[in-house]
Motif scaffolding. Sequence first.
Motif, short mmCIF file in Angstrom:
data_model
loop_
_atom_site.label_atom_id
_atom_site.label_comp_id
_atom_site.label_asym_id
_atom_site.label_seq_id
_atom_site.Cartn_x
_atom_site.Cartn_y
_atom_site.Cartn_z
N ASN A 45 10.41 30.98 -7.96
CA ASN A 45 11.04 30.88 -9.26
C ASN A 45 12.07 31.97 -9.54
N THR A 46 12.43 32.72 -8.54
CA THR A 46 13.46 33.74 -8.72
C THR A 46 14.38 33.72 -7.52
N LYS A 47 15.56 34.25 -7.73
CA LYS A 47 16.42 34.40 -6.56
C LYS A 47 15.95 35.64 -5.80
N ALA A 48 16.13 35.62 -4.53
CA ALA A 48 15.66 36.72 -3.70
C ALA A 48 16.38 38.01 -4.09
N SER A 49 15.63 39.07 -4.19
CA SER A 49 16.21 40.37 -4.50
C SER A 49 16.46 41.10 -3.20
N SER A 50 17.53 41.85 -3.19
CA SER A 50 17.83 42.62 -1.98
C SER A 50 16.87 43.81 -1.90
N LEU A 51 16.71 44.30 -0.71
CA LEU A 51 15.85 45.47 -0.49
C LEU A 51 16.35 46.64 -1.34
N ASN A 52 17.66 46.79 -1.41
CA ASN A 52 18.25 47.87 -2.20
C ASN A 52 17.84 47.76 -3.67
N ASP A 53 17.88 46.52 -4.21
CA ASP A 53 17.48 46.31 -5.61
C ASP A 53 16.03 46.69 -5.82
N VAL A 54 15.16 46.18 -4.97
CA VAL A 54 13.72 46.42 -5.11
C VAL A 54 13.41 47.91 -4.99
N LEU A 55 14.08 48.59 -4.08
CA LEU A 55 13.86 50.03 -3.93
C LEU A 55 14.39 50.81 -5.14
N ARG A 56 15.49 50.34 -5.74
CA ARG A 56 16.04 51.01 -6.92
C ARG A 56 15.09 50.92 -8.10
N PRO A 164 3.97 52.59 -13.68
CA PRO A 164 3.35 53.15 -12.47
C PRO A 164 2.38 52.16 -11.80
N ARG A 165 1.65 51.39 -12.61
CA ARG A 165 0.74 50.39 -12.03
C ARG A 165 1.51 49.25 -11.39
N PHE A 166 2.65 48.88 -11.98
CA PHE A 166 3.50 47.84 -11.40
C PHE A 166 3.95 48.23 -9.99
N LEU A 167 4.34 49.49 -9.82
CA LEU A 167 4.82 49.94 -8.52
C LEU A 167 3.73 49.92 -7.45
N LYS A 168 2.48 49.91 -7.86
CA LYS A 168 1.35 49.84 -6.92
C LYS A 168 0.77 48.43 -6.82
N SER A 169 1.31 47.51 -7.58
CA SER A 169 0.73 46.17 -7.69
C SER A 169 1.10 45.27 -6.51
N PRO A 170 0.29 44.24 -6.28
CA PRO A 170 0.64 43.24 -5.26
C PRO A 170 1.96 42.54 -5.56
N VAL A 171 2.31 42.38 -6.84
CA VAL A 171 3.58 41.72 -7.19
C VAL A 171 4.74 42.53 -6.61
N TYR A 172 4.77 43.83 -6.86
CA TYR A 172 5.86 44.67 -6.35
C TYR A 172 5.81 44.78 -4.83
N ASN A 173 4.63 44.99 -4.28
CA ASN A 173 4.50 45.15 -2.83
C ASN A 173 4.90 43.89 -2.08
N THR A 174 4.60 42.73 -2.64
CA THR A 174 5.03 41.47 -2.01
C THR A 174 6.54 41.36 -2.03
N LEU A 175 7.16 41.70 -3.15
CA LEU A 175 8.63 41.67 -3.23
C LEU A 175 9.26 42.64 -2.24
N LEU A 176 8.65 43.80 -2.12
CA LEU A 176 9.17 44.81 -1.20
C LEU A 176 9.11 44.29 0.24
N LYS A 177 7.99 43.70 0.62
CA LYS A 177 7.84 43.15 1.97
C LYS A 177 8.81 42.00 2.21
N GLN A 178 8.99 41.15 1.20
CA GLN A 178 9.88 40.00 1.37
C GLN A 178 11.34 40.40 1.40
N SER A 179 11.66 41.58 0.89
CA SER A 179 13.04 42.03 0.85
C SER A 179 13.49 42.64 2.17
N PHE A 180 12.53 43.08 2.99
CA PHE A 180 12.88 43.64 4.30
C PHE A 180 13.46 42.53 5.17
N PRO A 181 14.47 42.84 5.97
CA PRO A 181 15.01 41.83 6.88
C PRO A 181 13.90 41.35 7.81
#
Length: 189
Positions: A45-56, A164-181
């Motif tokens: 339901n979202t457009k893919a975020s770039s790794l740079n965006d997710v890290l920012r 701070p909890r968001f940054l440790k959450s499965p939601v953020y971690n999944t996005l981070l993993k999916q953003s890696f090439p």
Amino acid sequence: MCTGLTEKQRLYRKWVKELRSSMATLLHKVDLEYHLVTSGWYTRNTKASSLNDVLRWKESFSHLLRSKEGRYAFHTFLQTEFSEENLEFWEACEDYKKTRWVKKLPSKAQGISQEFLQIGSPREVNIDHRTRELIYKKMAVPCRNCFDAAQEQIQILMEKDSYPRFLKSPVYNTLLKQSFPSTVTMSFT
């Protein structure tokens, strides 16, 4: 045989009832977060975020709020914590400030107040009494900044508490993993 319960027994039953309710809420939260992450609902339901965006988003809360995809991810996380009204209020205030027609300000201000600020409203945000009273005074003659104090309080609350909890959450971690090439090819020629 004693028909009445002692005070201790009544307190114990009340405590057990509250504990069951708390456990049910916790299990629902865990189940909702698991479902959102494992079903792929978020990424479909979202457009893919770039790794740079997710890290920012991890660099600062303001980077997260400036990104439409970041706010959407954060909103998904807040749903698991049953506190999405905070971000919805913040976004309503941002929309209110961008209102072009001054004549629309009173009706928009009234809508925001009824939805988020009135005591007992279904999506009431947690602001102090002084700020609430200040807003009600400013709403007599609505201006674009009449919600600024409440918006700032909610932003600070989200930044210090939920972010701070968001940054440790499965939601953020999944996005981070999916953003890696997915594949990295290296050439040494």
